[in-house]
Scaffold this motif. Structure first.
Motif, mmCIF file in Angstrom:
data_model
loop_
_atom_site.group_PDB
_atom_site.id
_atom_site.type_symbol
_atom_site.label_atom_id
_atom_site.label_comp_id
_atom_site.label_asym_id
_atom_site.label_seq_id
_atom_site.Cartn_x
_atom_site.Cartn_y
_atom_site.Cartn_z
ATOM 1 N N ALA A 25 0.857 -1.183 0.000
ATOM 2 C CA ALA A 25 0.000 0.000 0.000
ATOM 3 C C ALA A 25 0.898 1.238 0.000
ATOM 4 C CB ALA A 25 -0.918 -0.003 1.215
ATOM 5 N N GLY A 26 0.555 2.213 -0.824
ATOM 6 C CA GLY A 26 1.359 3.427 -0.958
ATOM 7 C C GLY A 26 2.259 3.412 -2.175
ATOM 8 N N ASP A 27 2.516 2.223 -2.733
ATOM 9 C CA ASP A 27 3.351 2.123 -3.938
ATOM 10 C C ASP A 27 2.585 2.614 -5.159
ATOM 11 O OD1 ASP A 27 5.417 0.990 -2.500
ATOM 12 O OD2 ASP A 27 5.079 -1.057 -3.230
ATOM 13 N N CYS A 28 3.310 3.165 -6.106
ATOM 14 C CA CYS A 28 2.737 3.527 -7.397
ATOM 15 C C CYS A 28 3.077 2.416 -8.381
ATOM 16 C CB CYS A 28 3.286 4.866 -7.877
ATOM 17 S SG CYS A 28 2.707 6.244 -6.860
ATOM 18 N N VAL A 29 2.085 2.075 -9.201
ATOM 19 C CA VAL A 29 2.241 0.946 -10.118
ATOM 20 C C VAL A 29 1.761 1.311 -11.516
ATOM 21 C CG1 VAL A 29 2.059 -0.841 -8.329
ATOM 22 C CG2 VAL A 29 -0.021 0.002 -9.449
ATOM 23 N N LEU A 30 2.286 0.569 -12.482
ATOM 24 C CA LEU A 30 1.825 0.642 -13.867
ATOM 25 C C LEU A 30 0.855 -0.510 -14.053
ATOM 26 C CD1 LEU A 30 5.341 1.161 -15.467
ATOM 27 C CD2 LEU A 30 3.546 2.896 -15.229
ATOM 28 N N MET A 31 -0.335 -0.207 -14.597
ATOM 29 C CA MET A 31 -1.353 -1.238 -14.768
ATOM 30 C C MET A 31 -1.704 -1.373 -16.245
ATOM 31 S SD MET A 31 -3.566 -0.863 -11.332
ATOM 32 C CE MET A 31 -3.952 -2.581 -11.365
ATOM 33 N N ARG A 32 -1.853 -2.602 -16.667
ATOM 34 C CA ARG A 32 -2.125 -2.916 -18.066
ATOM 35 C C ARG A 32 -3.403 -2.230 -18.530
ATOM 36 N NH1 ARG A 32 -3.370 -8.092 -17.694
ATOM 37 N NH2 ARG A 32 -1.264 -8.510 -17.007
ATOM 38 N N SER A 80 5.876 16.179 -20.343
ATOM 39 C CA SER A 80 5.615 14.887 -21.007
ATOM 40 C C SER A 80 5.414 13.771 -19.986
ATOM 41 C CB SER A 80 6.752 14.538 -21.959
ATOM 42 O OG SER A 80 7.960 14.394 -21.251
ATOM 43 N N LYS A 81 5.948 13.920 -18.781
ATOM 44 C CA LYS A 81 5.828 12.892 -17.745
ATOM 45 C C LYS A 81 4.882 13.333 -16.611
ATOM 46 C CE LYS A 81 8.534 9.824 -17.634
ATOM 47 N NZ LYS A 81 8.867 8.507 -18.010
ATOM 48 N N GLU A 82 4.041 14.313 -16.900
ATOM 49 C CA GLU A 82 3.138 14.850 -15.875
ATOM 50 C C GLU A 82 1.880 13.994 -15.741
ATOM 51 O OE1 GLU A 82 1.400 19.039 -14.238
ATOM 52 O OE2 GLU A 82 2.353 19.015 -16.201
ATOM 53 N N LEU A 83 1.464 13.804 -14.495
ATOM 54 C CA LEU A 83 0.237 13.100 -14.156
ATOM 55 C C LEU A 83 -0.568 13.952 -13.181
ATOM 56 C CD1 LEU A 83 1.789 9.607 -13.324
ATOM 57 C CD2 LEU A 83 0.686 10.257 -15.471
ATOM 58 N N PHE A 84 -1.861 13.684 -13.079
ATOM 59 C CA PHE A 84 -2.718 14.341 -12.092
ATOM 60 C C PHE A 84 -3.269 13.274 -11.155
ATOM 61 C CE2 PHE A 84 -4.098 16.722 -16.134
ATOM 62 C CZ PHE A 84 -2.999 17.554 -16.106
ATOM 63 N N MET A 85 -3.177 13.501 -9.834
ATOM 64 C CA MET A 85 -3.779 12.588 -8.867
ATOM 65 C C MET A 85 -5.286 12.833 -8.880
ATOM 66 S SD MET A 85 -4.079 10.291 -6.609
ATOM 67 C CE MET A 85 -2.475 9.740 -6.139
ATOM 68 N N SER A 86 -6.056 11.803 -9.193
ATOM 69 C CA SER A 86 -7.501 11.980 -9.294
ATOM 70 C C SER A 86 -8.224 11.475 -8.049
ATOM 71 C CB SER A 86 -8.039 11.239 -10.527
ATOM 72 O OG SER A 86 -8.152 9.855 -10.255
ATOM 73 N N VAL A 103 6.089 8.365 -8.650
ATOM 74 C CA VAL A 103 5.483 9.648 -8.981
ATOM 75 C C VAL A 103 6.059 10.661 -7.993
ATOM 76 C CG1 VAL A 103 3.367 10.971 -9.258
ATOM 77 C CG2 VAL A 103 3.400 8.537 -9.862
ATOM 78 N N HIS A 104 6.886 11.550 -8.512
ATOM 79 C CA HIS A 104 7.590 12.537 -7.708
ATOM 80 C C HIS A 104 6.777 13.818 -7.583
ATOM 81 C CE1 HIS A 104 11.440 10.317 -8.286
ATOM 82 N NE2 HIS A 104 10.969 10.073 -9.488
ATOM 83 N N THR A 105 7.130 14.639 -6.594
ATOM 84 C CA THR A 105 6.647 16.015 -6.615
ATOM 85 C C THR A 105 7.394 16.710 -7.754
ATOM 86 O OG1 THR A 105 8.384 16.850 -5.154
ATOM 87 C CG2 THR A 105 6.340 16.048 -4.092
ATOM 88 N N PHE A 106 6.861 17.814 -8.226
ATOM 89 C CA PHE A 106 7.520 18.527 -9.323
ATOM 90 C C PHE A 106 8.929 18.962 -8.905
ATOM 91 C CE2 PHE A 106 8.227 22.490 -11.845
ATOM 92 C CZ PHE A 106 8.343 21.878 -13.076
ATOM 93 N N LYS A 107 9.043 19.436 -7.658
ATOM 94 C CA LYS A 107 10.340 19.916 -7.158
ATOM 95 C C LYS A 107 11.376 18.789 -7.148
ATOM 96 C CE LYS A 107 12.329 22.570 -3.363
ATOM 97 N NZ LYS A 107 12.053 23.234 -2.091
ATOM 98 N N SER A 108 11.003 17.615 -6.632
ATOM 99 C CA SER A 108 11.980 16.512 -6.586
ATOM 100 C C SER A 108 12.252 15.956 -7.990
ATOM 101 C CB SER A 108 11.529 15.406 -5.638
ATOM 102 O OG SER A 108 10.375 14.763 -6.104
ATOM 103 N N TYR A 109 11.263 16.000 -8.869
ATOM 104 C CA TYR A 109 11.447 15.535 -10.252
ATOM 105 C C TYR A 109 12.486 16.384 -10.976
ATOM 106 C CZ TYR A 109 10.175 14.303 -15.079
ATOM 107 O OH TYR A 109 10.200 13.892 -16.393
#
Length: 141
Positions: A25-32, A80-86, A103-109
């Motif tokens: 829980a808390g991990d970010c994943v890529l889903m098919r 190009s690598k931006e996402l929005f948390m929905s 998924v990083h914060t913009f500052k850390s990215y």
């Protein structure tokens, strides 16, 4: 005849055999994606649960949206690598996980020495039903 409800238990982690990675829980994943021509979906795992037999593992996820998936569409200032948390949540089979990502914060990215295929950034929360963003504006560098 009434359907009996299978008791479910929450798991601390689950190893996705196809990729040999442990997800928590808390991990970010890529889903098919359902269509092979589309890129993998990105989600944050909120809970992992299994039926009593352990054969049916499901993940409760909160979806990230890509700009082109939002009501306003991709704009010139979106990275190009931006996402929005929905606010869109779902339950998926753990078997649809294709990999882990960050998924990083913009500052850390912006401080990364090298951006990998599994690196993304998020600077907005997105309401999937209204199309509203929070914050409604950010500084564009």
């Amino acid at each position: 005849m009434a359907k009996t409800r299978t008791n479910r238990r929450t798991l601390d982690s689950y190893t996705v055999k196809s990729i040999n990675k442990t997800v928590r829980a808390g991990d970010c994943v890529l889903m098919r994606a359902s269509e092979s021509s589309k890129p993998s979906y990105v989600a944050r795992v909120e809970k992992i649960e299994s039926d009593n037999r352990g054969g049916n593992v499901r993940v409760h996820v909160r979806w990230y949206y890509r700009p082109e998936e939002s009501i306003g569409g991709r704009r010139q200032f979106h990275g190009s690598k931006e996402l929005f948390m929905s606010d869109h949540r779902d339950i998926q089979s753990a078997d649809t996980i294709e990999g882990k990502c960050t998924v990083h914060t913009f500052k850390s990215y912006t401080k990364l020495d090298a951006v990998g295929n599994e690196d993304f950034f998020c600077r907005f929360d997105y309401n999937s039903s209204t199309g509203a963003f929070n914050p409604d504006r950010v500084a564009v560098l």
